[in-house]
Design an enzyme around this catalytic site. Structure first.
Site, mmCIF file in Angstrom:
data_model
loop_
_atom_site.group_PDB
_atom_site.id
_atom_site.type_symbol
_atom_site.label_atom_id
_atom_site.label_comp_id
_atom_site.label_asym_id
_atom_site.label_seq_id
_atom_site.Cartn_x
_atom_site.Cartn_y
_atom_site.Cartn_z
ATOM 1 N N TYR A 121 0.906 -1.157 0.055
ATOM 2 C CA TYR A 121 -0.095 0.046 0.110
ATOM 3 C C TYR A 121 0.849 1.305 -0.004
ATOM 4 O O TYR A 121 1.072 1.789 1.014
ATOM 5 C CB TYR A 121 -0.966 0.156 1.261
ATOM 6 C CG TYR A 121 -1.520 -1.041 1.218
ATOM 7 C CD1 TYR A 121 -2.610 -1.646 0.587
ATOM 8 C CD2 TYR A 121 -1.538 -2.137 2.655
ATOM 9 C CE1 TYR A 121 -3.466 -2.704 0.444
ATOM 10 C CE2 TYR A 121 -2.442 -3.159 2.515
ATOM 11 C CZ TYR A 121 -3.486 -3.592 1.676
ATOM 12 O OH TYR A 121 -4.236 -4.619 1.992
ATOM 13 N N TRP A 137 -4.093 6.002 2.644
ATOM 14 C CA TRP A 137 -5.551 5.732 2.954
ATOM 15 C C TRP A 137 -6.018 6.296 4.002
ATOM 16 O O TRP A 137 -5.418 6.657 4.873
ATOM 17 C CB TRP A 137 -5.564 4.248 3.294
ATOM 18 C CG TRP A 137 -5.737 3.270 1.859
ATOM 19 C CD1 TRP A 137 -6.814 2.690 1.391
ATOM 20 C CD2 TRP A 137 -4.681 2.857 1.019
ATOM 21 N NE1 TRP A 137 -6.620 2.088 0.177
ATOM 22 C CE2 TRP A 137 -5.148 2.099 0.105
ATOM 23 C CE3 TRP A 137 -3.423 2.942 0.883
ATOM 24 C CZ2 TRP A 137 -4.714 1.580 -1.034
ATOM 25 C CZ3 TRP A 137 -2.579 2.425 -0.144
ATOM 26 C CH2 TRP A 137 -3.203 1.676 -1.109
ATOM 27 N N TRP A 174 -8.727 5.690 6.350
ATOM 28 C CA TRP A 174 -8.830 5.259 7.726
ATOM 29 C C TRP A 174 -7.694 4.640 8.250
ATOM 30 O O TRP A 174 -7.450 4.455 9.521
ATOM 31 C CB TRP A 174 -10.047 4.439 7.906
ATOM 32 C CG TRP A 174 -9.977 2.972 7.399
ATOM 33 C CD1 TRP A 174 -9.504 2.469 6.513
ATOM 34 C CD2 TRP A 174 -10.885 1.752 8.375
ATOM 35 N NE1 TRP A 174 -9.902 0.991 6.396
ATOM 36 C CE2 TRP A 174 -10.733 0.831 7.332
ATOM 37 C CE3 TRP A 174 -11.655 1.616 9.228
ATOM 38 C CZ2 TRP A 174 -11.304 -0.581 7.638
ATOM 39 C CZ3 TRP A 174 -12.293 0.563 9.622
ATOM 40 C CH2 TRP A 174 -12.054 -0.637 8.776
ATOM 41 N N ASP A 175 -6.586 4.145 7.348
ATOM 42 C CA ASP A 175 -5.539 3.989 7.735
ATOM 43 C C ASP A 175 -4.704 5.116 8.684
ATOM 44 O O ASP A 175 -4.262 5.118 9.439
ATOM 45 C CB ASP A 175 -4.471 3.358 6.732
ATOM 46 C CG ASP A 175 -4.978 2.024 6.154
ATOM 47 O OD1 ASP A 175 -6.000 2.005 5.622
ATOM 48 O OD2 ASP A 175 -4.240 1.120 6.434
ATOM 49 N N TYR A 231 1.039 -0.261 -7.465
ATOM 50 C CA TYR A 231 -0.582 -0.537 -6.907
ATOM 51 C C TYR A 231 -1.315 -0.154 -7.957
ATOM 52 O O TYR A 231 -1.282 0.791 -8.883
ATOM 53 C CB TYR A 231 -0.864 0.549 -5.800
ATOM 54 C CG TYR A 231 -1.974 0.292 -5.254
ATOM 55 C CD1 TYR A 231 -2.414 -0.701 -4.271
ATOM 56 C CD2 TYR A 231 -3.278 1.171 -5.620
ATOM 57 C CE1 TYR A 231 -3.599 -0.887 -3.836
ATOM 58 C CE2 TYR A 231 -4.513 0.851 -5.316
ATOM 59 C CZ TYR A 231 -4.684 -0.082 -4.146
ATOM 60 O OH TYR A 231 -5.948 -0.242 -3.793
ATOM 61 N N ASP A 273 -13.250 -4.899 2.261
ATOM 62 C CA ASP A 273 -13.289 -5.251 1.011
ATOM 63 C C ASP A 273 -14.121 -6.421 0.753
ATOM 64 O O ASP A 273 -15.095 -6.636 -0.079
ATOM 65 C CB ASP A 273 -11.956 -5.289 0.061
ATOM 66 C CG ASP A 273 -11.200 -3.766 0.381
ATOM 67 O OD1 ASP A 273 -11.581 -3.173 1.206
ATOM 68 O OD2 ASP A 273 -9.958 -3.809 -0.317
ATOM 69 N N ARG A 308 -5.786 -12.509 -0.443
ATOM 70 C CA ARG A 308 -6.409 -11.427 -1.296
ATOM 71 C C ARG A 308 -7.611 -11.900 -1.911
ATOM 72 O O ARG A 308 -8.121 -12.947 -2.046
ATOM 73 C CB ARG A 308 -5.384 -10.827 -2.156
ATOM 74 C CG ARG A 308 -3.996 -10.269 -1.641
ATOM 75 C CD ARG A 308 -4.306 -8.856 -1.027
ATOM 76 N NE ARG A 308 -4.786 -7.804 -1.904
ATOM 77 C CZ ARG A 308 -5.138 -6.659 -1.580
ATOM 78 N NH1 ARG A 308 -4.887 -6.246 -0.211
ATOM 79 N NH2 ARG A 308 -5.640 -5.672 -2.463
ATOM 80 N N TYR A 356 -8.236 -12.360 3.725
ATOM 81 C CA TYR A 356 -8.388 -10.804 3.990
ATOM 82 C C TYR A 356 -9.502 -10.723 5.089
ATOM 83 O O TYR A 356 -9.497 -10.869 6.197
ATOM 84 C CB TYR A 356 -8.651 -10.378 2.568
ATOM 85 C CG TYR A 356 -8.332 -8.879 2.462
ATOM 86 C CD1 TYR A 356 -7.256 -8.316 2.751
ATOM 87 C CD2 TYR A 356 -8.968 -7.882 1.481
ATOM 88 C CE1 TYR A 356 -6.825 -6.955 2.908
ATOM 89 C CE2 TYR A 356 -8.619 -6.871 1.237
ATOM 90 C CZ TYR A 356 -7.548 -6.129 1.804
ATOM 91 O OH TYR A 356 -7.057 -5.066 1.520
ATOM 92 N N GLU A 416 -0.624 -7.156 8.901
ATOM 93 C CA GLU A 416 -2.061 -6.678 8.306
ATOM 94 C C GLU A 416 -3.310 -7.418 9.031
ATOM 95 O O GLU A 416 -3.991 -6.842 9.637
ATOM 96 C CB GLU A 416 -1.941 -6.542 6.884
ATOM 97 C CG GLU A 416 -3.300 -5.747 6.356
ATOM 98 C CD GLU A 416 -3.152 -5.889 4.717
ATOM 99 O OE1 GLU A 416 -2.393 -6.566 4.206
ATOM 100 O OE2 GLU A 416 -4.000 -5.292 4.251
#
Ligand code: DGY
Length: 503
Positions: A78, A82, A84-85, A132, A227, A261, A421, A465
């Site tokens: 990433y 981002w 909310w990150d 990305y 997601d 993913r 994920y 993560e």
């Protein structure tokens, strides 16, 4: 400010099978100490004893991903900012440097849309195009919207859950323990960010809730931050997907296995929805609302908004905003809580998202169902019902769990996949949100158990993560910024008096 000493990314993970109910705890290691020591499953970690080293390691991760005024979500997977990150990152940075934490949010809000929307990604113009996908080129047409901020940097026209006011207040609370100068800087920061926060929340309560239901509508799974959660399976399944053409999956280069993913079938749908959004008069909100096939009332986003509005009320007092603002915000909170109450499913003991197109609730068991706990101010009956579900074999008491931490999807749900994920792995940021909510609900003992267990997971496995709930294996990216950030917030209690929202 750039922290000194940044270097290299963390190791990638391997992927030894993905069977439901796997029991191998794999290669457990201690994160702390240098060089990293391998430890066996029988060795216990006391995260509190290891707190200083764990905190140093978390700070190292944030330095590694620091880009000056903002922080990459992860070293390779990433490479952009981002939304909310960044909010969670600011919560962690607040314990290292309150001014840098403030800057994290201000950099993000510098690219706010005229509508008040805070984009889900602000693209780093210096990131290589192959780092990305979909990157700035894919979203560049959003910049031609009359509501878009000047570009470059380009922004996406989606949003993510509004954790930002919670983060801003956390910065204030941390500053109060850091000295006079920090307090006055933090007060000035709150004054600067307050109008942006208010217009962000107003955007969510109006453009994203024209019905006045108190619930925020999302028009893309990426907008939920979760997601590939099974929450979105039925509405995605119902889409008539058009031609999206060939596209790269750069993300798969940075994880141990594609199984970690979203699938290509899911990506086809994600990209098709992006195409439709771009065609809607260059991301015009009203047009999207009228024409879009994916329109969901997202209970997790809605609950975070209620909690963020609570923080915003406090900020509005601190900055001396007019009383009318507080009346407005408290109306939003009441509306949000009413909306969530209407989504309660008695049988599942969870709160459910609502599909506006299919006109039905989405009956899946995921952590999003604990939304009312995050919104707060629950009746004893509702709180007890949620805690029963939380402590049940559907979540924390499932017999196969490596640690009693809530999997993102219940292992009892048909959509559960332990390594994929948001379909099953445990997420440290979700643990943080639930911990913070439990403290606010007065469930101090349960909150403390959750904090210690979540820290133990990080001490053993690293700042991943997400993690396989059965084996505990680190999945997705290592050195994930928001994971390090929530660890710093959890650890701050070890050295600081109990502060702020969590007190
Ligand atoms: C990703 O690329 O996985 C992000 O969640 C999309 O915002």
């Amino acid at each position: 400010m750039k922290y000194p000493g940044s270097s290299g990314g963390g190791p990638k993970t391997d992927d030894p099978g993905s069977g439901k109910g796997g029991r191998s705890h794999g290669d457990e290691r201690s994160l702390v100490g240098s060089p990293r020591a391998n430890k066996t499953t029988s060795q216990r970690h006391d995260p509190i004893e290891e707190a200083p080293a764990l905190g140093r390691e978390a700070a190292r991760v944030l330095r590694l991903n620091d880009m000056g005024g903002w922080t990459k979500a992860a070293p390779e997977l990433y490479p952009h900012q981002w939304s909310w990150d960044s909010a969670f990152i600011a919560i962690g940075l607040a314990h290292l440097d309150t001014r840098r934490a403030a800057r994290e949010l201000e950099t993000l809000f510098a690219h706010q849309w005229r509508t008040g929307k805070v984009s889900h990604i602000v693209f780093n113009p210096d990131a290589p195009p192959e780092s990305y996908f979909p990157g700035p080129d894919h979203w560049s047409c959003a910049a031609s919207s009359p509501d878009a901020p000047p570009a470059p940097p380009y922004t996406s026209c989606l949003s993510q859950p509004p954790v930002h006011a919670i983060a801003a207040l956390r910065i204030w609370e941390a500053a109060r323990f850091a000295g006079e100068e920090e307090v006055s800087c933090a007060r000035a920061f709150l004054g600067r960010i307050y109008p942006g926060l208010l217009s962000w929340h107003r955007y969510l309560m109006t453009y994203r809730d024209p019905e006045g239901s108190g619930l925020v509508t999302i028009y893309h799974p990426w907008g939920s931050g979760t997601d590939n959660s099974p929450r979105w399976d039925a509405p995605l399944e119902a889409l008539a997907v058009g031609e999206v053409g060939p596209y790269p999956r750069y993300d798969l280069r940075h994880v141990g296995s594609p199984s970690q993913r979203p699938t290509n079938a899911e990506y086809d749908r994600y990209l098709w929805l992006v195409d439709l959004i771009k065609r809607a008069h260059r991301c015009d909100e009203a047009t999207i609302y009228e024409s879009h096939p994916f329109l969901i009332k997202d209970v997790l986003t809605s609950a975070i908004l209620v909690a963020a509005n609570e923080a915003l009320t406090e900020i509005s007092s601190l900055v001396g905003a007019p009383e009318d603002d507080r009346v407005l915000i408290s109306g939003w909170m009441a509306r949000g809580r009413r909306g969530l109450e209407g989504c309660w499913d008695r049988e599942l003991g969870l709160c459910l998202d609502y599909d506006l197109r299919a006109e039905e609730p989405i009956r899946v068991r995921t952590v999003a169902g604990f939304a009312p706990l995050i919104a707060g101010s629950l009746s004893r009956t509702r709180l007890d019902a949620l805690l029963r579900t939380f402590d049940s074999p559907d979540f924390c008491e499932h017999r196969g769990l490596r640690w009693p931490l809530p999997p993102s999807t219940s292992p009892e749900d048909p959509g559960f996949r332990p390594r994929s994920y948001w379909r099953g792995p445990t997420w440290p940021v979700v643990n943080w949100l639930l911990w913070w909510s439990l403290v606010r609900a007065g469930e101090v003992g349960r909150a403390e158990r959750l904090r210690r267990t979540a820290l133990e997971q990080l001490a053993v496995r690293g700042f991943g993560e997400y993690f396989d709930p059965f084996t505990g294996q680190l999945l997705g990216s290592d050195a994930q910024s928001w994971t390090a950030a929530v660890a710093l917030d959890w650890l701050a209690g070890e050295t600081l008096p109990k502060a702020g929202l969590a007190s």
